[in-house]
Design a protein around this motif. Structure first.
Motif, short mmCIF file in Angstrom:
data_model
loop_
_atom_site.label_atom_id
_atom_site.label_comp_id
_atom_site.label_asym_id
_atom_site.label_seq_id
_atom_site.Cartn_x
_atom_site.Cartn_y
_atom_site.Cartn_z
N UNK A 1 0.86 -1.19 0.00
CA UNK A 1 0.00 0.00 0.00
C UNK A 1 0.89 1.23 0.00
N UNK A 2 0.51 2.29 -0.72
CA UNK A 2 1.35 3.49 -0.76
C UNK A 2 1.50 4.11 0.63
N UNK A 3 2.67 4.66 0.91
CA UNK A 3 2.90 5.38 2.15
C UNK A 3 2.82 6.87 1.87
N UNK A 4 1.96 7.57 2.61
CA UNK A 4 1.73 9.00 2.39
C UNK A 4 2.05 9.75 3.67
N UNK A 5 2.93 10.72 3.57
CA UNK A 5 3.30 11.53 4.73
C UNK A 5 3.12 13.01 4.40
N UNK A 6 2.84 13.78 5.42
CA UNK A 6 2.66 15.23 5.27
C UNK A 6 3.66 15.96 6.16
N UNK A 7 4.31 16.99 5.61
CA UNK A 7 5.15 17.83 6.44
C UNK A 7 4.32 18.52 7.50
N UNK A 8 3.20 19.10 7.10
CA UNK A 8 2.21 19.65 8.02
C UNK A 8 0.83 19.22 7.55
N UNK A 9 -0.06 18.96 8.50
CA UNK A 9 -1.42 18.52 8.19
C UNK A 9 -2.39 19.38 8.98
N UNK A 10 -3.29 20.06 8.27
CA UNK A 10 -4.28 20.92 8.90
C UNK A 10 -5.68 20.49 8.51
N UNK A 11 -6.60 20.52 9.48
CA UNK A 11 -8.01 20.22 9.24
C UNK A 11 -8.82 21.47 9.58
N UNK A 12 -9.60 21.97 8.64
CA UNK A 12 -10.41 23.16 8.87
C UNK A 12 -11.77 23.01 8.21
N UNK A 13 -12.45 24.15 7.98
CA UNK A 13 -13.73 24.13 7.30
C UNK A 13 -14.95 24.20 8.20
N UNK A 14 -14.76 24.32 9.52
CA UNK A 14 -15.90 24.39 10.43
C UNK A 14 -16.80 25.57 10.05
N UNK A 15 -18.13 25.41 10.00
CA UNK A 15 -18.88 24.29 10.55
C UNK A 15 -19.42 23.29 9.52
N UNK A 16 -19.41 23.64 8.21
CA UNK A 16 -20.13 22.82 7.24
C UNK A 16 -19.23 22.06 6.27
N UNK A 17 -17.92 22.11 6.48
CA UNK A 17 -17.00 21.38 5.61
C UNK A 17 -15.89 20.77 6.45
N UNK A 18 -15.24 19.77 5.85
CA UNK A 18 -13.99 19.25 6.38
C UNK A 18 -12.93 19.49 5.31
N UNK A 19 -12.08 20.47 5.54
CA UNK A 19 -11.03 20.84 4.59
C UNK A 19 -9.70 20.32 5.11
N UNK A 20 -9.04 19.53 4.29
CA UNK A 20 -7.75 18.95 4.66
C UNK A 20 -6.67 19.58 3.79
N UNK A 21 -5.60 20.03 4.42
CA UNK A 21 -4.46 20.55 3.68
C UNK A 21 -3.21 19.82 4.13
N UNK A 22 -2.55 19.16 3.17
CA UNK A 22 -1.31 18.43 3.43
C UNK A 22 -0.20 19.12 2.65
N UNK A 23 0.70 19.76 3.36
CA UNK A 23 1.81 20.45 2.69
C UNK A 23 3.07 19.60 2.78
N UNK A 24 3.95 19.80 1.79
CA UNK A 24 5.19 19.02 1.67
C UNK A 24 4.86 17.53 1.77
N UNK A 25 3.94 17.09 0.91
CA UNK A 25 3.50 15.70 0.92
C UNK A 25 4.49 14.82 0.16
N UNK A 26 4.64 13.58 0.64
CA UNK A 26 5.44 12.60 -0.09
C UNK A 26 4.68 11.29 -0.15
N UNK A 27 4.61 10.73 -1.35
CA UNK A 27 3.96 9.44 -1.59
C UNK A 27 5.02 8.46 -2.05
#
Length: 323
Positions: A45-71
Motif C-alpha cells: 500500500x502506498x505510504x503517504x506523509x505530510x510535512x504539516x497537516x491541517x483540518x479546517x472548514x468548520x462548521x459545514x466542511x472538512x477541509x484537509x491541507x497536506x503540505x510538503x506531501x510525499x507518496x
C-alpha cells in the motif's frame, strides 16, 4: 412569547454546542486516518506523509491541507508541495481536491527524476453507495520535464483531463460487480522528441468485473477475483491526430487463470512510423505498427496470449503474470 424565544435560543445553543463537539471529534478521526497512511509499508500500500497537516472548514466542511506531501510506492517517490481536499457535510460522498505543482517523481531503481507542473489541477470524486458515480481530474498548462540534470521539457499540453463514469446498466447487484467507462483527453500536445505539435489525443476505455464497493479495491486478491468474474478491459478507441499523422487503436484485454494478459489490440496509423524513429527503432517499429499498404497507411494486430506479445503470429516480447 418571551419564554418561547428563550427556549428556542437554548435549543439553538445546544445544537451548536453538540455539532461543534461532533465536528471536532470527526475532524480528529479524519486526522488519525490520514496519519495512519504514513505507517504503510509503501509496497503493498502506498505510504503517504505530510510535512504539516491541517483540518479546517468548520462548521459545514472538512477541509484537509497536506503540505510538503510525499507518496512512496515501490521504488517511486512522489513529492507534492501542497494537496487540498474538501468534503461538505451536506454532500459527504462528494470529494473535491486540488494540488499545487511542481510534482517531483523519483525512481530510486533507475535513478530517473521527472517533474510535472501545471497552472491548475483539480479533482472531483462522487460515490453512490460506495460505487464510483464519477471521478474527474483536470489539469491546465501541464508540463512534463526531465529534472535529473537541469530542466528539459519532455511534453506539454494546455489541457489534460481524465474521467471515470459508472455504467449503471452493467451493474450486477447480485454479484456486487460494477463497470466503469474511462475517458482521457489532451489538447494541443507538444512532444519535441518526435516533433509533435498541436496534437490532440483521446482514449476511451471500459473496465468490467470490478467490485462495486471501492473499499474492496485494495484487496490483494482483486486481480484474481476480476479474472474469475470475467473482467475485461475494452479499448473502445485510442486516437491521436495532428496535421500530418493519425493513430487509431482498439481491442480488448483480460486476464487468464494464470494471471497472464490475453487479448488483442488492432492498430492503424498514417504518418506515425516516419516520426517515431528516435523512440522505436527497427525492427520493433514494423513489428508494432505493421507494414504500409498501397495508400501508405499502416495496420497491424498485437496479440497477447500465454505470457507473450505477438505481432500477428511473430513473438516479440514476454510479459510476466500480473498475479
Amino acid at each position: 412569547m418571551k419564554k418561547r424565544i428563550i427556549i428556542l435560543g437554548s435549543v439553538v445553543v445546544v445544537v451548536i454546542v453538540l455539532w461543534s463537539a461532533a465536528w471536532l471529534a470527526l475532524s480528529g478521526v479524519v486526522k488519525q486516518n490520514i496519519d495512519a497512511l504514513a505507517l504503510a509499508d509503501g509496497v503493498s500500500a502506498p505510504r503517504i506523509t505530510c510535512g504539516t497537516l491541517d483540518i479546517g472548514g468548520f462548521p459545514f466542511r472538512f477541509d484537509v491541507e497536506c503540505t510538503t506531501a510525499q507518496i512512496a510506492t515501490g521504488d517511486i517517490a512522489i513529492d507534492v508541495p501542497d494537496i487540498r481536499a474538501s468534503i461538505r457535510v451536506y454532500a459527504p460522498t462528494h470529494l473535491l481536491a486540488s494540488a499545487t505543482g511542481p510534482v517531483q517523481l523519483t525512481d530510486t531503481f533507475t535513478g530517473s527524476r521527472n517533474a510535472v507542473d501545471w497552472s491548475a489541477l483539480d479533482a472531483s470524486i462522487r460515490l453512490d453507495n460506495w460505487r464510483i458515480a464519477r471521478a474527474s481530474v483536470s489539469g491546465k498548462d501541464v508540463v512534463w520535464s526531465d529534472a535529473l540534470m537541469g530542466e528539459v521539457i519532455i511534453a506539454e499540453a494546455p489541457l489534460a483531463e481524465v474521467h471515470l463514469f459508472d455504467i449503471p446498466e452493467q451493474h450486477d447487484a447480485d454479484r456486487h460487480l460494477a463497470a466503469l467507462s474511462g475517458y482521457v483527453r489532451a489538447e494541443d500536445i507538444v512532444y519535441p522528441a518526435i516533433t509533435l505539435s498541436d496534437t490532440n489525443a483521446e482514449i476511451q476505455l471500459e473496465l468490467t468485473g470490478l467490485p462495486d464497493d471501492v473499499r474492496n479495491w485494495g484487496d490483494p486478491n482483486l486481480l484474481p477475483a476480476m479474472a474469475a468474474n470475467g473482467g475485461t478491459l475494452n479499448i473502445v478507441a485510442i486516437r491521436g491526430t495532428d496535421a500530418a499523422s493519425t493513430l487509431d487503436a482498439s481491442g480488448a484485454l483480460k486476464l487468464d487463470p494464470q494471471g497472464q494478459i490475453d487479448g488483442q489490440i488492432t492498430i492503424a496509423s498514417s504518418g506515425v512510423a516516419e516520426r517515431i524513429g528516435p523512440l522505436l527503432a527497427e525492427p520493433w517499429r514494423t513489428l508494432v505498427l505493421g507494414t504500409p499498404g498501397a495508400d501508405g497507411a499502416y495496420s497491424n494486430q498485437l496479440n497477447f496470449r500465454a505470457g507473450g506479445i505477438y505481432s500477428g503470429l511473430v513473438p516479440i516480447a514476454t510479459l510476466p503474470p500480473l498475479y
